[in-house]
Design a protein around this motif. Structure first.
Motif, PDB file in Angstrom:
ATOM      1  N   GLY A 192     -19.689 -43.116 -54.025  1.00 21.17           N
ATOM      2  CA  GLY A 192     -20.738 -41.887 -54.240  1.00 21.17           C
ATOM      3  C   GLY A 192     -20.177 -41.381 -55.673  1.00 21.17           C
ATOM      4  O   GLY A 192     -21.048 -40.835 -56.422  1.00 21.17           O
ATOM      5  N   LEU A 193     -19.127 -41.316 -56.041  1.00 25.37           N
ATOM      6  CA  LEU A 193     -18.672 -40.552 -57.359  1.00 25.37           C
ATOM      7  C   LEU A 193     -19.257 -41.723 -58.430  1.00 25.37           C
ATOM      8  O   LEU A 193     -19.574 -41.173 -59.321  1.00 25.37           O
ATOM      9  CB  LEU A 193     -17.124 -40.426 -57.388  1.00 25.37           C
ATOM     10  N   ALA A 194     -18.864 -42.824 -57.901  1.00 29.34           N
ATOM     11  CA  ALA A 194     -19.413 -43.680 -59.174  1.00 29.34           C
ATOM     12  C   ALA A 194     -20.984 -43.605 -59.498  1.00 29.34           C
ATOM     13  O   ALA A 194     -21.353 -43.642 -60.403  1.00 29.34           O
ATOM     14  CB  ALA A 194     -18.977 -45.151 -58.694  1.00 29.34           C
ATOM     15  N   GLU A 203     -18.544 -42.059 -66.724  1.00 26.69           N
ATOM     16  CA  GLU A 203     -18.118 -43.175 -65.911  1.00 26.69           C
ATOM     17  C   GLU A 203     -16.736 -43.632 -66.172  1.00 26.69           C
ATOM     18  O   GLU A 203     -16.026 -43.929 -65.342  1.00 26.69           O
ATOM     19  CB  GLU A 203     -18.928 -44.446 -66.488  1.00 26.69           C
ATOM     20  N   VAL A 204     -16.053 -43.090 -67.365  1.00 28.32           N
ATOM     21  CA  VAL A 204     -14.611 -43.616 -67.530  1.00 28.32           C
ATOM     22  C   VAL A 204     -13.958 -42.489 -66.758  1.00 28.32           C
ATOM     23  O   VAL A 204     -12.808 -43.020 -66.066  1.00 28.32           O
ATOM     24  CB  VAL A 204     -14.311 -43.256 -69.071  1.00 28.32           C
ATOM     25  N   LEU A 222     -16.571 -50.135 -66.813  1.00 31.26           N
ATOM     26  CA  LEU A 222     -15.421 -49.549 -66.163  1.00 31.26           C
ATOM     27  C   LEU A 222     -15.760 -48.670 -64.871  1.00 31.26           C
ATOM     28  O   LEU A 222     -15.049 -48.698 -63.771  1.00 31.26           O
ATOM     29  CB  LEU A 222     -14.829 -48.644 -67.151  1.00 31.26           C
ATOM     30  N   ASN A 223     -16.750 -48.142 -64.869  1.00 30.47           N
ATOM     31  CA  ASN A 223     -17.078 -47.518 -63.608  1.00 30.47           C
ATOM     32  C   ASN A 223     -17.296 -48.134 -62.393  1.00 30.47           C
ATOM     33  O   ASN A 223     -16.829 -48.005 -61.397  1.00 30.47           O
ATOM     34  CB  ASN A 223     -18.346 -46.394 -63.828  1.00 30.47           C
ATOM     35  N   MET A 224     -18.066 -49.083 -62.559  1.00 31.96           N
ATOM     36  CA  MET A 224     -18.274 -50.376 -61.489  1.00 31.96           C
ATOM     37  C   MET A 224     -17.028 -50.958 -61.382  1.00 31.96           C
ATOM     38  O   MET A 224     -16.861 -51.246 -59.999  1.00 31.96           O
ATOM     39  CB  MET A 224     -19.419 -51.273 -62.169  1.00 31.96           C
ATOM     40  N   ARG A 225     -16.231 -51.221 -62.139  1.00 37.23           N
ATOM     41  CA  ARG A 225     -14.997 -52.070 -61.782  1.00 37.23           C
ATOM     42  C   ARG A 225     -14.219 -51.000 -60.930  1.00 37.23           C
ATOM     43  O   ARG A 225     -13.528 -51.442 -60.171  1.00 37.23           O
ATOM     44  CB  ARG A 225     -14.380 -52.392 -63.197  1.00 37.23           C
ATOM     45  N   GLY A 226     -14.244 -49.630 -61.136  1.00 39.55           N
ATOM     46  CA  GLY A 226     -13.330 -49.065 -60.289  1.00 39.55           C
ATOM     47  C   GLY A 226     -13.981 -49.050 -58.813  1.00 39.55           C
ATOM     48  O   GLY A 226     -13.051 -48.814 -57.970  1.00 39.55           O
ATOM     49  N   ALA A 227     -15.159 -48.919 -58.696  1.00 42.32           N
ATOM     50  CA  ALA A 227     -15.890 -49.132 -57.297  1.00 42.32           C
ATOM     51  C   ALA A 227     -15.389 -50.395 -56.499  1.00 42.32           C
ATOM     52  O   ALA A 227     -15.110 -50.396 -55.530  1.00 42.32           O
ATOM     53  CB  ALA A 227     -17.422 -48.541 -57.511  1.00 42.32           C
ATOM     54  N   ILE A 228     -15.545 -51.425 -57.567  1.00 41.15           N
ATOM     55  CA  ILE A 228     -15.392 -52.826 -57.201  1.00 41.15           C
ATOM     56  C   ILE A 228     -13.652 -52.934 -56.564  1.00 41.15           C
ATOM     57  O   ILE A 228     -13.519 -53.523 -55.618  1.00 41.15           O
ATOM     58  CB  ILE A 228     -15.484 -53.797 -58.115  1.00 41.15           C
ATOM     59  N   LEU A 229     -13.214 -52.202 -57.231  1.00 42.80           N
ATOM     60  CA  LEU A 229     -11.568 -52.102 -56.856  1.00 42.80           C
ATOM     61  C   LEU A 229     -11.462 -51.730 -55.559  1.00 42.80           C
ATOM     62  O   LEU A 229     -10.299 -52.280 -54.815  1.00 42.80           O
ATOM     63  CB  LEU A 229     -10.819 -51.471 -58.013  1.00 42.80           C
TER      64      LEU A 229
END
Length: 317
Positions: A66-68, A91-92, A153-160
């Motif tokens: 949701g944050l992403a 996003e960062v 980077l935002n999507m990568r955080g969600a994927i993590l």
């Protein structure tokens, strides 16, 4: 002395596929939040730390997704008088928060796993296997959905977060299999610790990259010396100094530098070659370059009387 500054700005940002990324994040949020409730209830009745930990991952991931999604929407807002570079770094910031969330989750699971090793408790292996298998399928679908979007980077955080859930489901499934066939319950916390180690490494990498952007560090895949040499090799450039490279937002890089040339009439051609090299070799499109004409030292002109009578002395005055 008259001193002039000439700047060139080339600013290209692309948000292609941004709306699609938002939809992918929302779909992933719905799937994750729905299954988190199922897994949490089942893990409680089955007394499985791996399953409860996986449910905790998924619940936090729902918040992270949701944050992403919110950050992706904010990042598309245009530049304003107060935010002249736009809102891309939202996003960062979201990636940084998600990375910190993962560290908190890992810490909580490690504490629980150590306690479970010290005081073993029975685990409902068959129930764990069934729910973990379903969780593995859902997490795999969510991960596939997110991996098709723009890898910011935002999507990568969600994927993590989703990857952590996927690994948690694998750990819970393996723990259930071992408990069913051997009855050895310590496998549950041991696998949880192993998964936490993997998640911790990925989280620290994400945090390091997010902090580097916030601190306006040079992007990890770029080398200042290589960029400086590439510019200095351009014909008519005498030197390059005050070179700075940083990240505006994930995937968008900026550069500023002072370029010394012989004459200002060379600047248009030099500028075009600089743009081409920075775009083609380094993927840098936001460029600010300041030309500096090379200063030539001139001999002072003699006074008119000096030409006829020679240098003046104090007595001449």
């Amino acid at each position: 002395m008259h001193h002039s500054h000439h700047h060139d700005h080339s600013h290209v940002h692309s948000h292609h596929g941004a709306n699609g990324a938002d939809r992918q994040l929302v779909r992933a949020l719905v799937l994750t939040l729905g299954f988190a409730g199922i897994e949490a209830v089942t893990g409680w009745f089955a007394n499985s730390l791996a399953l409860l930990g996986d449910a905790g991952h998924m619940l936090t991931d729902a918040s992270a997704l949701g944050l992403a999604a919110l950050a992706a929407v904010i990042a598309r807002r245009p530049a304003t008088r107060r935010h002249s570079f736009g809102m891309g770094r939202a996003e960062v910031i979201a990636a940084l928060i998600n990375g910190l969330f993962m560290l908190a989750i890992v810490s909580a699971i490690v504490v629980g796993a150590v306690r479970r090793l010290q005081t073993p408790t029975p685990v409902g292996g068959l129930t764990v296997m069934l729910v973990a298998g379903l969780g593995l399928a859902i997490n795999g679908a969510v991960l596939f959905t997110l991996s098709r979007g723009e890898q910011s980077l935002n999507m990568r955080g969600a994927i993590l977060h989703v990857l952590g859930d996927l690994l948690g489901s694998v750990a819970a499934l393996m723990a259930g299999i071992v408990v069913v066939f051997t009855g050895w319950s310590p496998i549950d916390p041991l696998l949880s610790l192993f998964i936490c180690g993997l998640i911790l490494i990925a989280s620290l990498r994400l945090l390091r990259e997010a902090l580097n952007i916030i601190m306006e560090g040079v992007p990890g895949h770029l080398d200042m010396d290589v960029i400086g040499y590439a510019l200095a090799r351009i014909e008519d450039i005498r030197s390059v100094h005050d070179l700075h490279v940083w990240t505006l937002s994930s995937g968008h890089y900026a550069l500023s530098a002072h370029i010394e040339i012989d004459h200002m009439d060379q600047w248009e051609g030099v500028l075009q070659r600089c743009r081409e090299i920075l775009h083609d070799e380094f993927d840098i499109d936001h460029v600010t370059l300041q030309p500096e004409p090379q200063l030539h030292v001139l001999r002072p002109m003699p006074f008119p009387d000096e030409r006829r009578e020679g240098p003046r002395t104090a007595a001449d005055h």
